[in-house]
Design a protein around this motif. Sequence first.
Motif, mmCIF file in Angstrom:
data_model
loop_
_atom_site.group_PDB
_atom_site.id
_atom_site.type_symbol
_atom_site.label_atom_id
_atom_site.label_comp_id
_atom_site.label_asym_id
_atom_site.label_seq_id
_atom_site.Cartn_x
_atom_site.Cartn_y
_atom_site.Cartn_z
ATOM 1 N N MET A 24 11.456 4.092 -8.535
ATOM 2 C CA MET A 24 10.690 3.653 -7.370
ATOM 3 C C MET A 24 10.421 2.152 -7.419
ATOM 4 N N MET A 25 10.064 1.659 -8.594
ATOM 5 C CA MET A 25 9.745 0.235 -8.705
ATOM 6 C C MET A 25 10.973 -0.644 -8.468
ATOM 7 N N ALA A 26 12.151 -0.140 -8.775
ATOM 8 C CA ALA A 26 13.363 -0.905 -8.472
ATOM 9 C C ALA A 26 13.490 -1.124 -6.969
ATOM 10 N N ASP A 27 13.128 -0.090 -6.180
ATOM 11 C CA ASP A 27 13.146 -0.222 -4.715
ATOM 12 C C ASP A 27 11.985 -1.076 -4.221
ATOM 13 N N ILE A 28 10.812 -0.856 -4.775
ATOM 14 C CA ILE A 28 9.595 -1.534 -4.302
ATOM 15 C C ILE A 28 9.654 -3.037 -4.563
ATOM 16 N N SER A 29 10.149 -3.420 -5.734
ATOM 17 C CA SER A 29 10.079 -4.825 -6.159
ATOM 18 C C SER A 29 11.342 -5.621 -5.864
ATOM 19 N N ASP A 38 1.762 -5.400 -10.731
ATOM 20 C CA ASP A 38 1.327 -4.767 -11.978
ATOM 21 C C ASP A 38 1.198 -3.269 -11.735
ATOM 22 N N VAL A 39 1.670 -2.464 -12.682
ATOM 23 C CA VAL A 39 1.679 -1.017 -12.521
ATOM 24 C C VAL A 39 0.958 -0.359 -13.685
ATOM 25 N N GLU A 40 0.156 0.643 -13.369
ATOM 26 C CA GLU A 40 -0.472 1.484 -14.391
ATOM 27 C C GLU A 40 -0.323 2.936 -13.949
ATOM 28 N N GLU A 41 -0.139 3.835 -14.912
ATOM 29 C CA GLU A 41 0.091 5.241 -14.587
ATOM 30 C C GLU A 41 -1.018 6.126 -15.141
ATOM 31 N N PHE A 42 -1.307 7.183 -14.387
ATOM 32 C CA PHE A 42 -2.332 8.153 -14.767
ATOM 33 C C PHE A 42 -1.792 9.558 -14.494
ATOM 34 N N GLY A 43 -2.180 10.514 -15.335
ATOM 35 C CA GLY A 43 -1.723 11.873 -15.152
ATOM 36 C C GLY A 43 -2.842 12.888 -15.227
ATOM 37 N N ARG A 216 12.039 7.902 -2.156
ATOM 38 C CA ARG A 216 12.501 6.724 -1.424
ATOM 39 C C ARG A 216 11.652 6.473 -0.177
ATOM 40 N N LEU A 217 11.272 7.546 0.504
ATOM 41 C CA LEU A 217 10.394 7.383 1.672
ATOM 42 C C LEU A 217 9.069 6.750 1.252
ATOM 43 N N VAL A 218 8.507 7.236 0.148
ATOM 44 C CA VAL A 218 7.225 6.710 -0.329
ATOM 45 C C VAL A 218 7.368 5.278 -0.818
ATOM 46 N N ALA A 219 8.430 4.987 -1.552
ATOM 47 C CA ALA A 219 8.647 3.623 -2.045
ATOM 48 C C ALA A 219 8.775 2.631 -0.895
ATOM 49 N N GLY A 220 9.409 3.066 0.200
ATOM 50 C CA GLY A 220 9.545 2.186 1.354
ATOM 51 C C GLY A 220 8.202 1.817 1.961
ATOM 52 N N VAL A 221 7.285 2.761 2.009
ATOM 53 C CA VAL A 221 5.949 2.486 2.531
ATOM 54 C C VAL A 221 5.199 1.533 1.595
ATOM 55 N N VAL A 222 5.281 1.805 0.294
ATOM 56 C CA VAL A 222 4.586 0.937 -0.677
ATOM 57 C C VAL A 222 5.084 -0.490 -0.575
ATOM 58 N N ARG A 223 6.375 -0.651 -0.456
ATOM 59 C CA ARG A 223 6.945 -1.997 -0.355
ATOM 60 C C ARG A 223 6.378 -2.769 0.834
ATOM 61 N N GLN A 224 6.146 -2.085 1.942
ATOM 62 C CA GLN A 224 5.607 -2.746 3.130
ATOM 63 C C GLN A 224 4.184 -3.247 2.917
ATOM 64 N N MET A 225 3.512 -2.744 1.902
ATOM 65 C CA MET A 225 2.099 -3.064 1.691
ATOM 66 C C MET A 225 1.868 -4.174 0.677
ATOM 67 N N ILE A 226 2.943 -4.670 0.081
ATOM 68 C CA ILE A 226 2.797 -5.740 -0.921
ATOM 69 C C ILE A 226 2.952 -7.102 -0.276
#
Length: 226
Positions: A24-29, A38-43, A216-226
């Motif tokens: 996802m980050m490859a698409d987003i960035s 900066d990315v942090e992950e939680f589970g 990919r759909l979600v990554a596309g939305v995130v990219r628009q917000m940066i």
Amino acid sequence: MPVPFKIAFVTIGQSPRTDIVPEMMADISLGLPEGSVDVEEFGVLDGMSPDELDAIRASAGEHSFATRMANGAEIVTSTLRTEARLNLLLERVDQQGFDLIVLLCTGTKIEPLKKTLVVEAQRIVDSTVDALAVSARQLGVILPLERQVKDFAERHVFPGSPRLVAASPYAGDDMADRARGLDGCDLVVMHCMGYSKEMLDAVRETVDAPVLLSRRLVAGVVRQMI
């Protein structure tokens, strides 16, 4: 130097999601200056003992999620108990100063947060599919679990009568073989964030229709917000 955009990726499984976040980050960035994000992950399942993990597993007949442990193994959890823990986790993450929280599941229902914008994968995917499927003669949906096929309509509403097949992204299921059940569909959605680009390619080799990949759909939305 500009302050990096801070994203929290939240999974209903265990972090890190090495199977999802790097892709996802490859698409987003793509095209962004280095250090822009900066990315942090939680589970939800992070730090749980074997007994606690057993207690959150789905019982027969329960609504369920298929998700991934840190070691790559699949675990099938109770939707009710997982969402309860997810909302508690999101409350904590909401206090940590992120610019955006991204949920890595297309089946969750959450409570609104007070401080942080949330990208709910389910809403992104379902609304996109709904917009496209209105004109589709036959929508096809790929889900992780056979048990989810039976109760899909209770949590997702798409036009017409979608044709549903199950193929786990975590258990080594043959994506191309399962996708043959969608022959004749004119639009297909891989309705789980666990499905990868490689799995998408396998489905596209089998199905003669456009195929949507949730991450990919979600990554596309995130990219628009940066």
